[in-house]
Every structure is written in C-alpha cells, then in structure tokens.
Design a protein around this motif. Structure first.
Motif, PDB file in Angstrom:
ATOM      1  N   PRO A 179       0.721  -1.301   0.089  1.00 61.43           N
ATOM      2  CA  PRO A 179       0.056   0.094  -0.065  1.00 61.43           C
ATOM      3  C   PRO A 179       1.072   1.305   0.055  1.00 61.43           C
ATOM      4  N   MET A 180       1.848   1.279   0.803  1.00 62.69           N
ATOM      5  CA  MET A 180       2.784   2.353   0.729  1.00 62.69           C
ATOM      6  C   MET A 180       3.511   2.745  -0.764  1.00 62.69           C
ATOM      7  N   MET A 181       3.718   1.466  -1.404  1.00 65.11           N
ATOM      8  CA  MET A 181       4.442   1.729  -2.642  1.00 65.11           C
ATOM      9  C   MET A 181       3.417   2.399  -3.624  1.00 65.11           C
ATOM     10  N   ARG A 182       1.901   1.989  -3.508  1.00 60.32           N
ATOM     11  CA  ARG A 182       1.099   2.496  -4.437  1.00 60.32           C
ATOM     12  C   ARG A 182       0.939   4.044  -4.135  1.00 60.32           C
ATOM     13  N   ILE A 183       0.801   4.250  -2.767  1.00 63.28           N
ATOM     14  CA  ILE A 183       0.623   5.672  -2.394  1.00 63.28           C
ATOM     15  C   ILE A 183       1.652   6.522  -2.805  1.00 63.28           C
ATOM     16  N   THR A 184       2.715   6.039  -2.595  1.00 60.59           N
ATOM     17  CA  THR A 184       4.150   6.889  -2.929  1.00 60.59           C
ATOM     18  C   THR A 184       4.199   7.087  -4.463  1.00 60.59           C
ATOM     19  N   LEU A 185       3.831   5.893  -5.121  1.00 61.08           N
ATOM     20  CA  LEU A 185       3.765   6.080  -6.756  1.00 61.08           C
ATOM     21  C   LEU A 185       2.755   7.077  -7.184  1.00 61.08           C
ATOM     22  N   ASN A 186       1.727   6.747  -6.735  1.00 64.69           N
ATOM     23  CA  ASN A 186       0.546   7.917  -7.177  1.00 64.69           C
ATOM     24  C   ASN A 186       0.913   9.241  -6.938  1.00 64.69           C
ATOM     25  N   ILE A 187       1.493   9.456  -5.697  1.00 64.21           N
ATOM     26  CA  ILE A 187       1.821  10.895  -5.183  1.00 64.21           C
ATOM     27  C   ILE A 187       3.098  11.594  -6.358  1.00 64.21           C
ATOM     28  N   ILE A 188       3.795  10.698  -6.548  1.00 63.30           N
ATOM     29  CA  ILE A 188       4.923  11.232  -7.509  1.00 63.30           C
ATOM     30  C   ILE A 188       4.283  11.374  -8.878  1.00 63.30           C
ATOM     31  N   LEU A 189       3.689  10.429  -9.360  1.00 64.35           N
ATOM     32  CA  LEU A 189       2.840  10.390 -10.836  1.00 64.35           C
ATOM     33  C   LEU A 189       2.151  11.814 -10.981  1.00 64.35           C
ATOM     34  N   ARG A 190       1.356  12.061  -9.763  1.00 62.00           N
ATOM     35  CA  ARG A 190       0.694  13.772  -9.818  1.00 62.00           C
ATOM     36  C   ARG A 190       1.388  14.753  -9.599  1.00 62.00           C
ATOM     37  N   ALA A 191       2.278  14.724  -8.568  1.00 59.73           N
ATOM     38  CA  ALA A 191       3.050  15.845  -7.991  1.00 59.73           C
ATOM     39  C   ALA A 191       4.256  16.115  -9.127  1.00 59.73           C
ATOM     40  N   SER A 244      16.877  19.222 -22.368  1.00 60.22           N
ATOM     41  CA  SER A 244      16.502  18.268 -23.410  1.00 60.22           C
ATOM     42  C   SER A 244      15.221  17.315 -23.235  1.00 60.22           C
ATOM     43  N   ARG A 245      14.274  17.059 -24.020  1.00 67.00           N
ATOM     44  CA  ARG A 245      13.424  16.156 -23.667  1.00 67.00           C
ATOM     45  C   ARG A 245      13.867  14.939 -22.995  1.00 67.00           C
ATOM     46  N   SER A 246      15.004  14.544 -23.684  1.00 70.98           N
ATOM     47  CA  SER A 246      15.450  12.971 -23.146  1.00 70.98           C
ATOM     48  C   SER A 246      16.131  13.067 -21.684  1.00 70.98           C
ATOM     49  N   ASP A 247      16.742  14.476 -21.272  1.00 70.66           N
ATOM     50  CA  ASP A 247      17.109  14.679 -20.289  1.00 70.66           C
ATOM     51  C   ASP A 247      16.220  14.833 -18.985  1.00 70.66           C
ATOM     52  N   ILE A 248      14.996  15.646 -19.586  1.00 70.76           N
ATOM     53  CA  ILE A 248      13.950  15.650 -18.624  1.00 70.76           C
ATOM     54  C   ILE A 248      13.321  14.176 -18.299  1.00 70.76           C
ATOM     55  N   ALA A 249      13.257  13.389 -19.340  1.00 76.93           N
ATOM     56  CA  ALA A 249      12.466  12.042 -19.290  1.00 76.93           C
ATOM     57  C   ALA A 249      13.512  11.124 -18.289  1.00 76.93           C
ATOM     58  N   ASP A 250      14.881  11.317 -18.446  1.00 74.26           N
ATOM     59  CA  ASP A 250      15.707  10.725 -17.521  1.00 74.26           C
ATOM     60  C   ASP A 250      15.722  11.057 -16.098  1.00 74.26           C
ATOM     61  N   GLU A 251      15.666  12.494 -15.738  1.00 71.12           N
ATOM     62  CA  GLU A 251      15.570  13.068 -14.446  1.00 71.12           C
ATOM     63  C   GLU A 251      14.036  12.731 -13.725  1.00 71.12           C
ATOM     64  N   LEU A 252      13.142  12.760 -14.528  1.00 74.01           N
ATOM     65  CA  LEU A 252      11.731  12.378 -13.729  1.00 74.01           C
ATOM     66  C   LEU A 252      11.860  10.870 -13.409  1.00 74.01           C
ATOM     67  N   LEU A 253      12.411  10.176 -14.270  1.00 71.25           N
ATOM     68  CA  LEU A 253      12.585   8.580 -13.903  1.00 71.25           C
ATOM     69  C   LEU A 253      13.443   8.581 -12.578  1.00 71.25           C
ATOM     70  N   THR A 254      14.608   9.236 -12.588  1.00 71.70           N
ATOM     71  CA  THR A 254      15.495   9.461 -11.466  1.00 71.70           C
ATOM     72  C   THR A 254      14.596   9.822 -10.273  1.00 71.70           C
ATOM     73  N   LEU A 255      13.928  10.957 -10.183  1.00 73.23           N
ATOM     74  CA  LEU A 255      13.023  11.311  -9.228  1.00 73.23           C
ATOM     75  C   LEU A 255      12.200  10.205  -8.600  1.00 73.23           C
ATOM     76  N   LEU A 256      11.490   9.568  -9.514  1.00 75.32           N
ATOM     77  CA  LEU A 256      10.558   8.587  -9.161  1.00 75.32           C
ATOM     78  C   LEU A 256      11.203   7.299  -8.643  1.00 75.32           C
ATOM     79  N   ALA A 257      12.195   7.082  -9.158  1.00 75.88           N
ATOM     80  CA  ALA A 257      12.967   5.668  -8.616  1.00 75.88           C
ATOM     81  C   ALA A 257      13.538   5.889  -7.406  1.00 75.88           C
ATOM     82  N   ALA A 258      14.148   6.979  -7.348  1.00 76.12           N
ATOM     83  CA  ALA A 258      14.688   7.309  -6.096  1.00 76.12           C
ATOM     84  C   ALA A 258      14.116   7.703  -4.822  1.00 76.12           C
ATOM     85  N   GLY A 259      12.788   8.225  -5.014  1.00 73.75           N
ATOM     86  CA  GLY A 259      11.617   8.648  -4.230  1.00 73.75           C
ATOM     87  C   GLY A 259      10.799   7.687  -3.836  1.00 73.75           C
ATOM     88  N   HIS A 260      10.484   6.786  -4.996  1.00 75.66           N
ATOM     89  CA  HIS A 260       9.182   5.936  -4.628  1.00 75.66           C
ATOM     90  C   HIS A 260       9.470   4.805  -3.691  1.00 75.66           C
TER      91      HIS A 260
END
Length: 426
Positions: free
Chosen positions: A137-149, A237-253
């Motif tokens: 449940p905590m995985m789902r909560i933190t994932l949904n928070i990151i996807l929205r915020a 760049s678009r690729s840098d934004i995609a990489d950075e967002l994935l980093t923030l998601l994986a590191a914080g989720h």
C-alpha cells in the motif's frame, strides 16, 4: 599508497557476491575486525574503501567534487545519461540548481493536498481486523503521489505509468548491483522494454505540457523542468527531462515507501510511541511525529551506503592514501548505529530527536555533501502527511511479536514480512 586493511585470501568474486547479497552482515563483521575503514575488491566497482567511522565519513562528504566525484558505474545505468546520477562537476551543480526550487519552501505546501488525497484513497481499501502488509500500500501511495506531483500525469498516461513503473522499479533495483551484459537478454531485455514504454508515455506528457497555455501556472515538476533554463539560457532536452523524472520517481518511490513500512512495523511494537503519535495527530503539531520519522530512518536504514570515485591522483583519508580510480563508500547504516552518537543504537527511541534536528555528522539517510538527495524535503513532507492521515483515520493494533527481519531488495532494505499491521476504522 596506503590502503586500509582488507580480508586476505578471499577471491574477488566471493567478496563481490557477499557484498551484493549480504552487505550489512559483511560490513558489520569487517567493522568489528578492522575498525573505521577497510578495503574490498568487488566486481563492478573494483578496489573499494568502506568507511564506517563518522570522522572519516565527514571527510568524504566534505571533499571537493574535483577530488571525490561521482561513483562509476552508478545508477545512471538504469536512469539514463540525462539523470543527475550521471552528471559530475559543473554539470551536476547546474542541474541541482534546476531541481532544487520545486522541492523547497512554499512548493512543499502545494503538494500536501495530493499526499493526503492519495493516502485516503488507499485507506479506503484497507481491510479491518485482518493483518496485512503495509509495504505494498505504501508503494502505491508514493507512486501515485509522484505521478501527480512530479509528472503531472492524468488519464491514460497516469494509468500506463501506474502499470509500468512498479515492475520496472522492482526489476531495476535487483539488476543495478550486477554488471551489465554486453547484449540484452532475459531480465535486461525486459528492463529495456519497460523503459521504451515509459519514454513513450512521458513524451506525451512533455508534449502536452509544452502546448498547455497555462504552463506557467502549473506546479508539477515536469512543467517546472520544461520551462526552466540554465544560466546560459538553454533548456533541458526532452531526453534529459525523461531521465531526470525517472530518477526522481525511482529514487523517491521505493525508499519512501520502505521507510513508511518500517514506521508501521516499529510503532506497532512500541505502544507508548504509538499512543503519543495518536494524541499528537489530533492537533496541528508534528514535533513528535518528526522525531519518530528521524528515528525510523536511523534505526531501520533503507539505503545503506553512499559512494564516491577518487578523481585526484591521491585522496588522503585519515592516515590512508587512496589512488585515483578507487571507490570510497560510506556505510550509512554504520553511521546510524554508532554507539557514541546514539547510545544503545539498537533501541528504537524517538526521544533522541525530540526538540532537536539530527546531526548531519551521524544521521544521513539521504547521503551527504554535494550529492545529498535533492528530494529529501519532499520525502520528509510525504512521510509526515501519510502518517498523520493514517493515524487520524484508523486505530493500529500493537503487538509483542519479535521485530521483522531486514530484507535486501537489491537497493532498499525493507521489512521481511512487509511491515504487517492490523487496523480498525475510527
């Protein structure tokens, strides 16, 4: 050169396997044997110095980035070359300047409503009078928070990311400690396929943000990065934004969810702590809740090391001289179990942090120095609001069962049984 002592007659492959699979146990034993620093020779990173003494750790984190730089290889193998994990020196400093504003000050208050809303959404599905794991449940909560915020995702893209990100994170966290093969096969091929699906979804979100006439009013991190500019006026760049967002998601989720699962495991076994948390939750205060969060992060460290690469010809670490190309890894778990800084370190006691902020010389769940986690403030806010919302909504049963054992998921350390609790709705 003057290396710290090392275990003799242990093959490199054996040292690597033990470090990857039994890191806590290995570090504990070698610290007891050698003291505040010792050497290992492991696959992927080669000759490595492991630091467990706080004074030496402070020296590592205070070192100039030109002397101690980004560990190689690092998590950018999973996140991409545009991730902050891939950057060093001036590029790293410039990227941190772009990433810092969304995670500090007034920006945090804008995200609190999302955290509470997603927590309440998950709470509606919790069973009553039946023990269950809190980790998922905590995985789902933190994932949904990151996807929205962070992503500002909604509709089909939100659902696509919800489906694709969890298996990517689980698989990536297990493969990241292994050398990458020359050709994709098996789990590495699946990881690449997950990444291709992610890139397509995030590309749609970036296009939508660029075309949004209200882009300047949006607060999600993706929008902030789309409209941000470096000092020379160039955009990411678009690729840098995609990489950075994935980093923030994986590191914080996964890390935030694992810490929250540990919080439920800890407070359910300490009735006096739980009672005080419940009483405080009915007020606007959070001093004790913050102390509990700090102590959970200390007592049950989720990410247990932070590493650097020696860039200078020689790095002088205490009495040791470490050559260029070697790795230096600080054992965060050992910092948190230092008996001088934290008497009876195995005891769970939030009073250690009541009325005072943790000392960065000993308490470092987010790492330290110039590479300290940029999302630390966001993660702290997230844990505080999730705990407050849960405590205001359900009553948690206490238990006298033994503590859950620590489970190694590859990167994060979680409760082996998932932080099991039984709750009753208020």
């Amino acid at each position: 050169m003057n290396w710290p002592p090392a275990p003799r007659r242990v093959p490199k492959s054996v040292q690597g396997a033990m470090y990857a699979l039994q890191r806590r146990r290995v570090v504990n034993r070698l610290t007891a044997r050698f003291g505040g620093a010792f050497s290992l020779n492991v696959p992927l990173w080669g000759r490595m110095v492991v630091v467990t003494d706080p004074a030496l750790a402070k020296q590592v984190f205070a070192a100039d980035p030109e002397v101690l730089g980004n560990i190689q290889p690092n998590l950018s193998r999973m996140f991409g070359p545009g991730s902050i994990f891939a950057l060093d020196g001036a590029e790293h400093r410039a990227r941190r300047k772009l990433l810092t504003p969304p995670f500090h000050g007034k920006a945090m208050h804008r995200y609190e409503a999302i955290v509470e809303e997603e927590t309440r959404r998950e709470l509606a599905c919790w069973p009553e009078n039946t023990e269950f794991q809190t980790l998922e449940p905590m995985m789902r909560i933190t994932l949904n928070i990151i996807l929205r915020a962070i992503f500002g995702a909604g509709g089909a893209e939100l659902e696509g990311l919800r489906r694709g990100i969890p298996p990517w994170v689980t698989l990536g966290s297990r493969l990241v400690v292994l050398p990458s093969p020359r050709r994709d096969f098996g789990p590495w091929r699946r990881l690449r396929q997950y990444r291709e699906e992610y890139d397509a979804l995030v590309g749609t979100l970036i296009d939508r943000a660029i075309a949004d006439p209200d882009l300047d009013d949006r607060t999600d991190v993706l929008s902030v990065l789309v409209r941000s500019r470096y000092e020379d006026g160039t955009a990411m760049s678009r690729s840098d934004i995609a990489d950075e967002l994935l980093t923030l998601l994986a590191a914080g989720h996964e890390t935030t969810a694992s810490t929250l699962a540990w919080a439920f495991e800890r407070i359910s076994r300490h009735p006096e702590v739980l009672a005080r948390l419940v009483a405080e939750a009915d007020t606007d205060d959070n001093e004790y809740r913050q102390a509990v969060i700090y102590e959970v992060q200390r007592n049950r460290t989720v990410i247990d090391f932070a590493a650097r690469n020696v860039n200078a010809p020689v790095f002088e670490l205490g009495d040791y001289r470490i050559p260029r190309g070697a790795s230096v890894s600080v054992s965060l778990a050992q910092m948190h179990w230092n008996a001088t800084a934290f008497p009876e370190p195995q005891r769970f006691d939030p009073q250690r942090f009541l009325g005072q902020r943790p000392s960065v010389s000993f308490w470092m769940p987010f790492g330290g120095g110039t590479r300290r986690c940029v999302g630390a403030a966001f993660a702290n806010m997230e844990m505080d609001v999730v705990l407050r919302t849960v405590l205001r909504s359900v009553r948690i049963d206490t238990t006298d069962r033994p503590a859950e054992k620590i489970h190694n998921r590859g990167v994060a350390f979680t409760p082996r049984d998932g932080g099991r609790v039984t709750v009753h709705r208020l």
